[in-house]
Every structure is written in structure tokens, then in C-alpha cells.
Design an enzyme around this catalytic site. Structure first.
Site, mmCIF file in Angstrom:
data_model
loop_
_atom_site.group_PDB
_atom_site.id
_atom_site.type_symbol
_atom_site.label_atom_id
_atom_site.label_comp_id
_atom_site.label_asym_id
_atom_site.label_seq_id
_atom_site.Cartn_x
_atom_site.Cartn_y
_atom_site.Cartn_z
ATOM 1 N N CYS A 4 0.661 -1.277 -0.226
ATOM 2 C CA CYS A 4 0.180 -0.089 -0.108
ATOM 3 C C CYS A 4 1.019 1.327 0.014
ATOM 4 O O CYS A 4 1.598 1.460 0.914
ATOM 5 C CB CYS A 4 -0.982 -0.009 1.107
ATOM 6 S SG CYS A 4 -1.723 1.524 1.255
ATOM 7 N N CYS A 7 0.465 3.621 2.947
ATOM 8 C CA CYS A 7 1.140 3.041 4.185
ATOM 9 C C CYS A 7 2.727 3.228 4.185
ATOM 10 O O CYS A 7 3.109 3.626 5.320
ATOM 11 C CB CYS A 7 0.853 1.364 4.380
ATOM 12 S SG CYS A 7 -0.706 1.124 4.931
ATOM 13 N N ASP A 30 -0.315 16.440 -2.737
ATOM 14 C CA ASP A 30 -0.613 15.263 -3.987
ATOM 15 C C ASP A 30 0.365 15.625 -5.095
ATOM 16 O O ASP A 30 0.860 17.002 -5.654
ATOM 17 C CB ASP A 30 -2.109 15.755 -4.518
ATOM 18 C CG ASP A 30 -2.763 14.376 -5.309
ATOM 19 O OD1 ASP A 30 -3.512 14.101 -4.684
ATOM 20 O OD2 ASP A 30 -2.144 14.461 -6.354
ATOM 21 N N HIS A 46 -4.005 1.489 8.041
ATOM 22 C CA HIS A 46 -4.375 1.167 7.022
ATOM 23 C C HIS A 46 -6.243 0.896 7.299
ATOM 24 O O HIS A 46 -6.628 0.218 7.797
ATOM 25 C CB HIS A 46 -3.919 -0.130 6.532
ATOM 26 C CG HIS A 46 -4.474 -0.535 5.077
ATOM 27 N ND1 HIS A 46 -4.056 0.272 3.854
ATOM 28 C CD2 HIS A 46 -5.429 -0.988 4.515
ATOM 29 C CE1 HIS A 46 -4.395 0.094 2.863
ATOM 30 N NE2 HIS A 46 -5.376 -0.975 3.153
ATOM 31 N N ASN A 86 -12.902 10.247 -2.525
ATOM 32 C CA ASN A 86 -13.420 9.223 -3.374
ATOM 33 C C ASN A 86 -13.524 7.947 -3.167
ATOM 34 O O ASN A 86 -12.489 7.618 -2.505
ATOM 35 C CB ASN A 86 -12.475 9.288 -4.702
ATOM 36 C CG ASN A 86 -12.481 10.879 -5.475
ATOM 37 O OD1 ASN A 86 -13.439 11.374 -5.619
ATOM 38 N ND2 ASN A 86 -11.137 11.066 -5.811
ATOM 39 N N HIS A 97 -6.435 3.293 0.287
ATOM 40 C CA HIS A 97 -6.119 3.538 1.582
ATOM 41 C C HIS A 97 -6.901 4.923 1.716
ATOM 42 O O HIS A 97 -6.437 5.930 0.913
ATOM 43 C CB HIS A 97 -4.579 3.830 1.776
ATOM 44 C CG HIS A 97 -4.130 4.193 3.138
ATOM 45 N ND1 HIS A 97 -3.153 3.435 3.937
ATOM 46 C CD2 HIS A 97 -4.265 5.277 3.818
ATOM 47 C CE1 HIS A 97 -2.913 4.037 5.083
ATOM 48 N NE2 HIS A 97 -3.765 5.155 5.006
ATOM 49 N N HIS A 99 -8.303 8.366 2.091
ATOM 50 C CA HIS A 99 -7.508 9.771 2.274
ATOM 51 C C HIS A 99 -8.580 10.851 1.662
ATOM 52 O O HIS A 99 -9.381 10.421 1.370
ATOM 53 C CB HIS A 99 -6.471 9.635 1.084
ATOM 54 C CG HIS A 99 -6.900 9.064 -0.237
ATOM 55 N ND1 HIS A 99 -6.882 7.934 -0.593
ATOM 56 C CD2 HIS A 99 -7.156 9.816 -1.329
ATOM 57 C CE1 HIS A 99 -7.353 7.809 -1.831
ATOM 58 N NE2 HIS A 99 -7.562 9.041 -2.424
ATOM 59 N N HIS A 101 -8.988 14.728 0.105
ATOM 60 C CA HIS A 101 -8.329 15.535 -0.649
ATOM 61 C C HIS A 101 -8.757 16.913 0.005
ATOM 62 O O HIS A 101 -9.718 17.151 0.218
ATOM 63 C CB HIS A 101 -8.674 15.613 -2.077
ATOM 64 C CG HIS A 101 -8.286 14.298 -2.849
ATOM 65 N ND1 HIS A 101 -7.115 14.275 -3.693
ATOM 66 C CD2 HIS A 101 -8.878 13.110 -2.711
ATOM 67 C CE1 HIS A 101 -7.426 13.113 -4.248
ATOM 68 N NE2 HIS A 101 -8.440 12.288 -3.552
HETATM 69 P P1 AMP Z 1 -7.878 9.094 -5.365
HETATM 70 O O1 AMP Z 1 -8.256 9.102 -7.071
HETATM 71 O O2 AMP Z 1 -8.964 9.733 -4.666
HETATM 72 O O3 AMP Z 1 -7.539 7.700 -4.831
HETATM 73 O O4 AMP Z 1 -6.557 9.736 -5.259
HETATM 74 C C1 AMP Z 1 -5.340 9.275 -5.035
HETATM 75 C C2 AMP Z 1 -4.432 10.578 -5.231
HETATM 76 O O5 AMP Z 1 -3.149 10.059 -4.938
HETATM 77 C C3 AMP Z 1 -4.392 11.151 -6.613
HETATM 78 O O6 AMP Z 1 -4.586 12.491 -6.795
HETATM 79 C C4 AMP Z 1 -2.695 11.122 -6.867
HETATM 80 O O7 AMP Z 1 -2.390 12.057 -7.314
HETATM 81 C C5 AMP Z 1 -2.141 10.973 -5.537
HETATM 82 N N1 AMP Z 1 -1.028 10.140 -5.301
HETATM 83 C C6 AMP Z 1 -0.754 8.797 -5.799
HETATM 84 N N2 AMP Z 1 0.641 8.586 -5.286
HETATM 85 C C7 AMP Z 1 0.831 9.639 -4.674
HETATM 86 C C8 AMP Z 1 2.092 9.957 -4.117
HETATM 87 N N3 AMP Z 1 3.162 8.933 -4.029
HETATM 88 N N4 AMP Z 1 2.676 11.123 -3.440
HETATM 89 C C9 AMP Z 1 1.414 11.978 -3.479
HETATM 90 N N5 AMP Z 1 0.485 11.777 -4.041
HETATM 91 C C10 AMP Z 1 0.007 10.639 -4.640
#
Ligand code: AMP
Length: 117
Positions: A4, A7, A30, A46, A86, A97, A99, A101
Site C-alpha cells: 500500500c 502505508c 498530492d 490502513h 473518492n 487507503h 484519504h 483531498h
Molecule cells: P484518489 O483518486 O481519490 O484515490 O486519489 C489518489 C491521489 O493520490 C491522486 O490525486 C494522486 O495524484 C495521489 N497520489 C498517488 N501517489 C502519490 C504519491 N506517491 N504522493 C502524493 N500523491 C500521490
């Protein structure tokens, strides 16, 4: 949780641009920002998605919203902001995982999707 990415960010095993961290949560920028301020706030524990929130782990979700309010002040979002979660396939969740925004410093559109025809 093995494999993950969030994680691993929470554990400091892969790099991220962190803006906040405490015992329970991490917030970091992001990689693909959709607004001048675009931060992700995650629990260190997690939790796969908002569908997995229950009495046993909802305390960290409340804490995340306290952190979001504090970050909004620190990041200059006095004019407002949007918090997005989302969830699942229809919600277009791409990282499994939990999150949130935190998006700010631009006017947001509403509704966030084109009307169905
Ligand atoms: P979601 O589409 O709501 O699952 O959002 C996942 C978000 O994680 C997206 O906006 C990606 O740009 C962001 N993301 C994925 N990997 C990373 C990372 N290593 N560091 C920062 N943001 C990330």
C-alpha cells in the site's frame, strides 16, 4: 499493509512532501495537484476506504477533520476550501487507503461531474 503506497508514505518508507504529521495521521502534497493547494490527509492505520469506517476507527476520521481545519488556517484557505473523498469504483478511488483531498486557493465547480444525458 504490504504494497500500500500510502502505508509506505505514512511509515516514511517512500518520500512525500509532508505538511503535517502526528501519531495518528499524515498530510502531504498530492503529486498531481488539481488546485494551487492540494493536500492529502490520511490515517497512518490502513483503512481501505470510507466504506470501512465504523465505531472502531471513526475517531481517526474526526481527528482528520480537526487537522484539516488547522491546515486550512496554516495554508491560507480563509476564503474556503473543498474536502473530497473518492470511494470505491464508482467514486473513482485510485489508491485503496482512506484519504481526504484538501483543495483550495481556487474557485471550485459544482456539480463536480457533467450531467447525465
Ligand atoms: P484518489 O483518486 O481519490 O484515490 O486519489 C489518489 C491521489 O493520490 C491522486 O490525486 C494522486 O495524484 C495521489 N497520489 C498517488 N501517489 C502519490 C504519491 N506517491 N504522493 C502524493 N500523491 C500521490
Amino acid at each position: 499493509m504490504a504494497d500500500c503506497i500510502f502505508c509506505k508514505i505514512a511509515a516514511g518508507e517512500i518520500p512525500s512532501n509532508k505538511v503535517y504529521e502526528d501519531r495518528q495521521v499524515v498530510a502531504f502534497y498530492d503529486l498531481d495537484p488539481q488546485a494551487p493547494v492540494h493536500v492529502l490527509v490520511i490515517p497512518k492505520e490502513h483503512i481501505a476506504s470510507a466504506q470501512e469506517i465504523g465505531p472502531e476507527n471513526s475517531g481517526v476520521v474526526a481527528h482528520i477533520f480537526e487537522v484539516i481545519a488547522e491546515l486550512s488556517r496554516e495554508l491560507g484557505l480563509e476564503k474556503g476550501f473543498r474536502v473530497v473523498n473518492n470511494c470505491g469504483e464508482d467514486g473513482m478511488q485510485s489508491v485503496q487507503h482512506l484519504h481526504f483531498h484538501l483543495l483550495g486557493k481556487r474557485k471550485m465547480g459544482w456539480p463536480p461531474f457533467p450531467p447525465e444525458r
